[in-house]
Design a protein around this motif. Structure first.
Motif, PDB file in Angstrom:
ATOM      1  N   GLN A  22      20.186  -7.076  -1.545  1.00 55.31           N
ATOM      2  CA  GLN A  22      19.037  -7.310  -0.674  1.00 55.31           C
ATOM      3  C   GLN A  22      18.272  -8.567  -1.048  1.00 55.31           C
ATOM      4  N   ALA A  92      15.293  -6.417   4.866  1.00 52.05           N
ATOM      5  CA  ALA A  92      14.920  -5.165   5.531  1.00 52.05           C
ATOM      6  C   ALA A  92      14.218  -5.438   6.856  1.00 52.05           C
ATOM      7  N   ARG A 115      19.916  -1.425   3.100  1.00 49.70           N
ATOM      8  CA  ARG A 115      18.753  -0.600   2.784  1.00 49.70           C
ATOM      9  C   ARG A 115      19.185   0.853   2.832  1.00 49.70           C
TER      10      ARG A 115
END
Length: 201
Positions: A22, A92, A115
């Motif tokens: 991420q 995200a 996520r």
């Protein structure tokens, strides 16, 4: 579509084969937004400083949000400072936005790579456009994907981006990603040292 959105789509599309961190993707997305804002004439670069232009809507919600977040006082913000500030949680945000505009759907039995939860891309014009850029080896898109760690940068693509604005932005992305990896490595070492201390009791 924007380079940032295309990058998010490609990351989702390829993540089953090559998972994406991420943090890495967030920094690469923030870099992609710099390219998109340059194209939209919302900013220019002065060496490694981001100099905003008069704001004008781009038609993309997240890109308009990025433009509104530009620092508008001298000495302005360096590209790397922008990457860290804007990149926080950005992967995200893009996954959420893809779902909001109907480009993804929730699926059962598959783990989302970006996520917690499950999602998959739907067939759409936006997905096909991103895939076309990806298949064509568009240099900026593939360089950002390589920086984020889910694509191997072809040698000829690197030559296309040598020098100028693209090289400046990509170098800042690379520096930020190296710093993030160094932070991760320090945390691993610190955690291991902490575990060793507790084993001694």
């Amino acid at each position: 579509m924007t380079t940032a959105r295309d990058l998010a789509i490609v990351a989702l599309d390829t993540a089953s084969a090559k998972p994406v961190e991420q943090g890495d993707l967030s920094l690469a997305l923030a870099g992609a937004e710099v390219f998109d804002l340059i194209e939209a004439r919302a900013l220019v670069l002065d060496d490694d400083r981001i100099v905003p232009s008069a704001p004008s809507p781009t038609g993309d919600r997240l890109l308009d949000e990025a433009a509104a977040a530009l620092v508008r006082q001298e000495p302005y913000e360096s590209i790397e400072d922008w990457l860290w500030r804007r990149g926080r949680g950005l992967s995200a945000a893009y996954v959420d936005d893809l779902e909001r505009i109907g480009l993804t759907t929730r699926a059962r039995g598959r783990r989302i790579p970006l996520r917690t939860g499950r999602t998959e891309l739907v067939d759409s014009a936006a997905r096909r456009e991103a895939e076309e850029r990806w298949t064509a080896g568009e240099p900026v898109l593939t360089a950002l994907a390589a920086a984020a760690g889910f694509h191997d940068q072809p040698a000829d693509g690197a030559e296309d981006l040598a020098g100028g604005t693209a090289a400046t932005v990509l170098a800042a992305v690379g520096d930020a990603l190296q710093e993030l990896e160094a932070v991760r490595q320090r945390k691993v070492i610190e955690d291991a040292a902490f575990d060793n201390v507790w084993r001694g009791f």
